[in-house]
Every structure is written in structure tokens, then in C-alpha cells.
Scaffold this active site. Structure first.
Site, PDB file in Angstrom:
ATOM      1  N   HIS A 190      49.686  42.155  35.312  1.00  0.00           N
ATOM      2  CA  HIS A 190      48.253  42.103  35.024  1.00  0.00           C
ATOM      3  C   HIS A 190      47.399  42.720  36.135  1.00  0.00           C
ATOM      4  O   HIS A 190      46.827  43.792  35.945  1.00  0.00           O
ATOM      5  CB  HIS A 190      47.883  40.632  34.779  1.00  0.00           C
ATOM      6  CG  HIS A 190      46.521  40.432  34.222  1.00  0.00           C
ATOM      7  ND1 HIS A 190      46.183  39.394  33.406  1.00  0.00           N
ATOM      8  CD2 HIS A 190      45.395  41.150  34.384  1.00  0.00           C
ATOM      9  CE1 HIS A 190      44.909  39.484  33.079  1.00  0.00           C
ATOM     10  NE2 HIS A 190      44.415  40.544  33.657  1.00  0.00           N
ATOM     11  N   GLU A 230      38.728  35.700  31.645  1.00  0.00           N
ATOM     12  CA  GLU A 230      39.504  35.012  32.684  1.00  0.00           C
ATOM     13  C   GLU A 230      38.701  33.907  33.363  1.00  0.00           C
ATOM     14  O   GLU A 230      39.038  33.474  34.467  1.00  0.00           O
ATOM     15  CB  GLU A 230      40.027  36.011  33.726  1.00  0.00           C
ATOM     16  CG  GLU A 230      40.984  37.068  33.204  1.00  0.00           C
ATOM     17  CD  GLU A 230      42.226  36.523  32.505  1.00  0.00           C
ATOM     18  OE1 GLU A 230      42.471  35.302  32.538  1.00  0.00           O
ATOM     19  OE2 GLU A 230      42.939  37.331  31.900  1.00  0.00           O
ATOM     20  N   HIS A 267      38.388  39.279  40.018  1.00  0.00           N
ATOM     21  CA  HIS A 267      39.654  39.700  39.411  1.00  0.00           C
ATOM     22  C   HIS A 267      39.569  41.188  39.114  1.00  0.00           C
ATOM     23  O   HIS A 267      38.582  41.643  38.533  1.00  0.00           O
ATOM     24  CB  HIS A 267      39.882  38.889  38.135  1.00  0.00           C
ATOM     25  CG  HIS A 267      40.935  39.452  37.243  1.00  0.00           C
ATOM     26  ND1 HIS A 267      42.201  39.744  37.684  1.00  0.00           N
ATOM     27  CD2 HIS A 267      40.908  39.791  35.930  1.00  0.00           C
ATOM     28  CE1 HIS A 267      42.907  40.231  36.673  1.00  0.00           C
ATOM     29  NE2 HIS A 267      42.137  40.279  35.603  1.00  0.00           N
ATOM     30  N   HIS A 297      41.919  45.002  38.123  1.00  0.00           N
ATOM     31  CA  HIS A 297      43.161  45.627  37.658  1.00  0.00           C
ATOM     32  C   HIS A 297      43.463  46.832  38.546  1.00  0.00           C
ATOM     33  O   HIS A 297      43.949  47.852  38.052  1.00  0.00           O
ATOM     34  CB  HIS A 297      43.027  46.075  36.203  1.00  0.00           C
ATOM     35  CG  HIS A 297      42.869  44.952  35.231  1.00  0.00           C
ATOM     36  ND1 HIS A 297      42.666  45.143  33.889  1.00  0.00           N
ATOM     37  CD2 HIS A 297      42.892  43.610  35.398  1.00  0.00           C
ATOM     38  CE1 HIS A 297      42.556  43.975  33.273  1.00  0.00           C
ATOM     39  NE2 HIS A 297      42.685  43.027  34.178  1.00  0.00           N
TER      40      HIS A 297
HETATM   41 ZN   LIG Z   1      42.499  41.039  33.779  1.00  0.00          ZN
END
Ligand SMILES: [Zn+2]
Length: 220
Positions: A162, A80, A99, A101
Site C-alpha cells: 500500500h 483511511e 498517509h 503512496h
Molecule cells: Zn492509501
């Protein structure tokens, strides 16, 4: 190599350890980066792709330039990285991007439901409600562009189907952002289950948004 940016990479590694300890990421999911200002060029320390956190070390934090070309380290930069770079390009105030999850934020991202302003500290730290970015496939430029558009001048955004992207002026702030965004998602869901998911009064949101913008140095 005269400068391996060990200090900056160590800071990224420390942030990784904190989000792992907080249960915000697992396996090899999620990624962390920070901006590095050098006299000639702007660089970024970013986590390597597909390295499980239980064996994550300083060598798994790479340094890349704005085109994600390698400067220090042999690994593959996080998948990413495009999203991280898009945020850095759009937001000069941002010094770190994380980032995750994390589960509750991801649930809202799957439901495509923004998280409204529900907790007092949310507006001052996140800038307001957490919006949902339009879908873009993992690692795509579309995901990056959609994330930047939905993030606006706030500190967190949900990535549809996501997870979550959080930003801060530094890693310390970015860790606090992704941690709070997950807690807000969890509290919002629980309050919905209680049948009384009240939102902050709009006057409070407006007043706190002024504080957020002031702290960020944004124009009123
Ligand atoms: Zn991800």
C-alpha cells in the site's frame, strides 16, 4: 456554525499542498489529518476522500469527531480515517497523521522489507528503522490495527502492498517525516544497487533513539 475551524483546516490544506509539491502523492491518493483540541471534545480535521489534488480546497478538509462522524463539511472523510483515528487513540503525542503512496516507500512495502537505519537524521526524526505492518485491506480496521502495532512509538510505518504512514506532534513534523521516510527508502534502494548498503552502527542508533525519545517526551 460558530466555529468552522478555518485555521486548522487551512493548516491541513497547506500540508496537502506541500506533499503534492514534494511529489509524495498524486491523483487523489493519500490523506492528511490533524488533532483539534476543544474544551469539550476532541475533534480532527481530515481530508475528504476521492478529491483530486489539483482541485483540492479548504472545503475538502472536513472536521470529524473520534467516531468519524461529521462536524464540519459535506464531503466523505478520507477512506483511511480509521487508521488515522487508531493512531490518535494509541499515541497521545501525535497531533498529525499523513498517509502517502510515495513510490520508493511503497516499493519497500510491496517487498515487505523494513528500511533499516541508514541515514544519520533518520533515527532522530523517524525513531529508527521503518517497519512493515502486516497486510490489511484499504480502509479496513485491520489495516488500522496493524499499522498501529507496527508503528510502535516511532514516527513512520510501511503499509504492506500500500504505502506509508507518518506521524508528528504537528503537521510540520508529519510532513518532514513522510518526506524523510521516502528519501530514506530511495537512498536505501540506491545503496543496495551500489552493492554496499551499510547500516548505521548500533551504538549510534541507540544514542540517537535516546534523543528521539527525549524530544517526544517518552519515558526512557
Ligand atoms: Zn492509501
Amino acid at each position: 456554525m460558530s466555529n468552522d475551524f478555518l485555521e486548522e483546516r487551512q493548516q491541513v490544506l497547506d500540508a496537502v499542498k506541500r506533499i503534492v509539491a514534494a511529489g509524495l502523492v498524486s491523483g487523489a491518493s493519500g490523506n492528511v489529518s490533524r488533532r483539534i483540541a476543544t474544551p469539550n471534545v476532541e475533534l480532527f480535521a481530515v481530508t475528504a476522500s476521492r478529491v483530486p489534488y489539483h482541485r483540492f480546497g479548504i472545503d475538502d478538509v472536513l472536521v470529524v469527531d473520534a467516531e468519524i462522524d461529521p462536524v464540519v463539511g459535506d464531503g466523505i472523510p478520507s477512506s483511511e480515517s480509521l487508521a488515522h483515528m487508531a493512531v490518535y487513540a494509541a499515541r497521545p503525542d501525535v497531533g498529525a497523521v499523513i498517509h502517502t503512496h510515495s513510490v520508493y516507500a511503497s516499493a519497500f512495502a510491496v517487498a515487505a522489507q523494513p528500511i533499516p537505519c541508514v541515514l544519520d537524521e533518520q533515527v532522530v526524526i523517524l525513531g529508527g528503522a521503518v517497519a512493515v505492518a502486516e497486510y490489511g485491506a484499504s480502509a479496513s480496521q485491520r489495516l488500522a490495527d496493524n499499522a498501529v502495532a507496527a508503528l510502535g512509538d516511532r514516527a513512520a510505518v510501511l503499509l504492506k502492498h500500500h504505502g506509508l504512514l507518518g506521524v508528528g506532534s504537528d503537521l510540520e513534523e508529519a510532513v518532514a517525516v513522510v518526506d524523510l521516510a521516502e528519501r530514506v527508502a530511495r537512498v536505501r534502494l540506491l545503496s543496495m544497487q551500489l552493492g554496499a548498503a551499510h547500516e548505521l552502527p548500533s551504538a549510534v542508533v541507540s544514542a540517537e533513539q535516546l534523543v528521539y525519545r527525549m524530544m517526544k517526551g517518552f519515558k526512557p
